[in-house]
Design a protein around this motif. Structure first.
Motif, PDB file in Angstrom:
ATOM      1  N   MET A   1      -6.814 -78.641 -85.524  1.00 52.37           N
ATOM      2  CA  MET A   1      -5.875 -77.823 -84.790  1.00 52.37           C
ATOM      3  C   MET A   1      -5.439 -78.594 -83.543  1.00 52.37           C
ATOM      4  SD  MET A   1      -6.318 -74.097 -82.915  1.00 52.37           S
ATOM      5  CE  MET A   1      -7.695 -73.664 -83.868  1.00 52.37           C
ATOM      6  N   SER A   2      -4.156 -78.499 -83.202  1.00 47.66           N
ATOM      7  CA  SER A   2      -3.675 -79.210 -82.020  1.00 47.66           C
ATOM      8  C   SER A   2      -4.071 -78.461 -80.753  1.00 47.66           C
ATOM      9  CB  SER A   2      -2.156 -79.369 -82.080  1.00 47.66           C
ATOM     10  OG  SER A   2      -1.510 -78.177 -81.701  1.00 47.66           O
ATOM     11  N   LEU A   3      -4.108 -79.184 -79.662  1.00 48.25           N
ATOM     12  CA  LEU A   3      -4.459 -78.567 -78.386  1.00 48.25           C
ATOM     13  C   LEU A   3      -3.438 -77.516 -77.984  1.00 48.25           C
ATOM     14  CD1 LEU A   3      -5.702 -81.684 -76.404  1.00 48.25           C
ATOM     15  CD2 LEU A   3      -7.082 -79.826 -77.330  1.00 48.25           C
ATOM     16  N   LEU A   4      -2.164 -77.792 -78.218  1.00 51.64           N
ATOM     17  CA  LEU A   4      -1.141 -76.815 -77.858  1.00 51.64           C
ATOM     18  C   LEU A   4      -1.277 -75.545 -78.684  1.00 51.64           C
ATOM     19  CD1 LEU A   4       2.042 -78.995 -77.284  1.00 51.64           C
ATOM     20  CD2 LEU A   4       0.546 -77.953 -75.593  1.00 51.64           C
ATOM     21  N   THR A   5      -1.614 -75.683 -79.942  1.00 50.80           N
ATOM     22  CA  THR A   5      -1.831 -74.508 -80.786  1.00 50.80           C
ATOM     23  C   THR A   5      -3.025 -73.712 -80.271  1.00 50.80           C
ATOM     24  OG1 THR A   5      -0.919 -75.651 -82.713  1.00 50.80           O
ATOM     25  CG2 THR A   5      -2.288 -73.721 -83.140  1.00 50.80           C
ATOM     26  N   ALA A   6      -4.073 -74.414 -79.905  1.00 50.63           N
ATOM     27  CA  ALA A   6      -5.276 -73.736 -79.401  1.00 50.63           C
ATOM     28  C   ALA A   6      -4.988 -73.006 -78.094  1.00 50.63           C
ATOM     29  CB  ALA A   6      -6.398 -74.750 -79.203  1.00 50.63           C
ATOM     30  N   LEU A   7      -4.068 -73.513 -77.298  1.00 55.94           N
ATOM     31  CA  LEU A   7      -3.754 -72.907 -76.010  1.00 55.94           C
ATOM     32  C   LEU A   7      -2.616 -71.885 -76.088  1.00 55.94           C
ATOM     33  CD1 LEU A   7      -3.991 -76.087 -73.782  1.00 55.94           C
ATOM     34  CD2 LEU A   7      -5.554 -74.122 -73.750  1.00 55.94           C
ATOM     35  N   SER A   8      -1.966 -71.764 -77.214  1.00 54.24           N
ATOM     36  CA  SER A   8      -0.775 -70.926 -77.313  1.00 54.24           C
ATOM     37  C   SER A   8      -1.065 -69.430 -77.321  1.00 54.24           C
ATOM     38  CB  SER A   8       0.040 -71.305 -78.551  1.00 54.24           C
ATOM     39  OG  SER A   8      -0.684 -70.981 -79.724  1.00 54.24           O
ATOM     40  N   ASP A   9      -2.326 -69.040 -77.288  1.00 56.28           N
ATOM     41  CA  ASP A   9      -2.656 -67.613 -77.283  1.00 56.28           C
ATOM     42  C   ASP A   9      -2.488 -66.974 -75.906  1.00 56.28           C
ATOM     43  OD1 ASP A   9      -4.836 -68.573 -75.879  1.00 56.28           O
ATOM     44  OD2 ASP A   9      -6.333 -67.881 -77.319  1.00 56.28           O
ATOM     45  N   GLY A  10      -2.136 -67.769 -74.905  1.00 54.76           N
ATOM     46  CA  GLY A  10      -1.888 -67.249 -73.576  1.00 54.76           C
ATOM     47  C   GLY A  10      -3.105 -67.217 -72.669  1.00 54.76           C
ATOM     48  N   ARG A  11      -4.269 -67.538 -73.191  1.00 55.09           N
ATOM     49  CA  ARG A  11      -5.482 -67.551 -72.370  1.00 55.09           C
ATOM     50  C   ARG A  11      -5.784 -68.967 -71.917  1.00 55.09           C
ATOM     51  NH1 ARG A  11      -9.574 -64.996 -76.322  1.00 55.09           N
ATOM     52  NH2 ARG A  11      -7.963 -65.376 -77.848  1.00 55.09           N
ATOM     53  N   THR A  12      -6.566 -69.079 -70.852  1.00 51.97           N
ATOM     54  CA  THR A  12      -7.006 -70.401 -70.420  1.00 51.97           C
ATOM     55  C   THR A  12      -8.254 -70.781 -71.203  1.00 51.97           C
ATOM     56  OG1 THR A  12      -8.387 -69.537 -68.644  1.00 51.97           O
ATOM     57  CG2 THR A  12      -6.102 -70.062 -68.093  1.00 51.97           C
ATOM     58  N   SER A  13      -8.435 -72.074 -71.391  1.00 50.59           N
ATOM     59  CA  SER A  13      -9.597 -72.583 -72.122  1.00 50.59           C
ATOM     60  C   SER A  13     -10.172 -73.785 -71.411  1.00 50.59           C
ATOM     61  CB  SER A  13      -9.209 -72.989 -73.550  1.00 50.59           C
ATOM     62  OG  SER A  13      -8.759 -71.879 -74.292  1.00 50.59           O
ATOM     63  N   SER A  14     -11.482 -73.897 -71.469  1.00 46.92           N
ATOM     64  CA  SER A  14     -12.152 -75.054 -70.879  1.00 46.92           C
ATOM     65  C   SER A  14     -12.088 -76.228 -71.846  1.00 46.92           C
ATOM     66  CB  SER A  14     -13.606 -74.714 -70.579  1.00 46.92           C
ATOM     67  OG  SER A  14     -14.320 -74.531 -71.793  1.00 46.92           O
ATOM     68  N   ILE A  15     -12.359 -77.384 -71.312  1.00 48.18           N
ATOM     69  CA  ILE A  15     -12.387 -78.592 -72.138  1.00 48.18           C
ATOM     70  C   ILE A  15     -13.475 -78.472 -73.196  1.00 48.18           C
ATOM     71  CG2 ILE A  15     -12.818 -81.087 -72.097  1.00 48.18           C
ATOM     72  CD1 ILE A  15     -11.511 -81.012 -69.250  1.00 48.18           C
ATOM     73  N   SER A  16     -14.603 -77.899 -72.820  1.00 52.44           N
ATOM     74  CA  SER A  16     -15.707 -77.723 -73.772  1.00 52.44           C
ATOM     75  C   SER A  16     -15.286 -76.855 -74.944  1.00 52.44           C
ATOM     76  CB  SER A  16     -16.911 -77.083 -73.087  1.00 52.44           C
ATOM     77  OG  SER A  16     -17.407 -77.916 -72.084  1.00 52.44           O
ATOM     78  N   SER A  17     -14.609 -75.748 -74.663  1.00 56.15           N
ATOM     79  CA  SER A  17     -14.204 -74.866 -75.760  1.00 56.15           C
ATOM     80  C   SER A  17     -13.112 -75.505 -76.611  1.00 56.15           C
ATOM     81  CB  SER A  17     -13.765 -73.505 -75.234  1.00 56.15           C
ATOM     82  OG  SER A  17     -12.579 -73.616 -74.489  1.00 56.15           O
ATOM     83  N   LEU A  18     -12.246 -76.297 -75.999  1.00 61.41           N
ATOM     84  CA  LEU A  18     -11.185 -76.957 -76.765  1.00 61.41           C
ATOM     85  C   LEU A  18     -11.718 -78.087 -77.641  1.00 61.41           C
ATOM     86  CD1 LEU A  18      -8.433 -77.061 -74.010  1.00 61.41           C
ATOM     87  CD2 LEU A  18      -8.371 -75.718 -76.118  1.00 61.41           C
ATOM     88  N   SER A  19     -12.796 -78.720 -77.215  1.00 60.65           N
ATOM     89  CA  SER A  19     -13.345 -79.820 -78.015  1.00 60.65           C
ATOM     90  C   SER A  19     -14.331 -79.312 -79.065  1.00 60.65           C
ATOM     91  CB  SER A  19     -14.010 -80.868 -77.120  1.00 60.65           C
ATOM     92  OG  SER A  19     -15.076 -80.300 -76.398  1.00 60.65           O
ATOM     93  N   GLY A  20     -14.812 -78.088 -78.915  1.00 60.96           N
ATOM     94  CA  GLY A  20     -15.741 -77.523 -79.889  1.00 60.96           C
ATOM     95  C   GLY A  20     -15.078 -77.347 -81.243  1.00 60.96           C
TER      96      GLY A  20
END
Length: 87
Positions: A1-20
């Protein structure tokens, strides 16, 4: 999954959660996020010692506007070329 897709839900995410759940290291995710932030597609905020990232929809709108302008320029140039060749 791309980072932009992961962030597109409108919530903030930490680097740890994005790399998990990915094969990317936290360092690699951080480097990608820095590039996306410089491009205006994400923004970061500090939460304690962590950086949290969120998607910037206006960044996409700005890019879309720019690319639409470039597309119109190419369409105009190709139309002029077609008219010249058909003379």
């Amino acid at each position: 999954m791309s980072l932009l897709t992961a962030l597109s839900d409108g919530r903030t995410s930490s680097i740890s959660s994005l790399s998990g759940g990915t094969e990317l290291t936290r360092q690699a995710v951080t480097k990608h996020l820095i590039v996306l932030e410089k491009a205006g597609l994400v923004e970061s905020i500090k939460v304690g010692r962590e950086s949290h990232y969120s998607f910037r929809r206006d960044g996409i709108d700005i890019m879309r506007g720019y690319l639409d302008g470039v597309s119109r320029q190419w369409d105009d140039a190709l139309e002029r070329l077609r008219a010249f060749v058909e003379r």
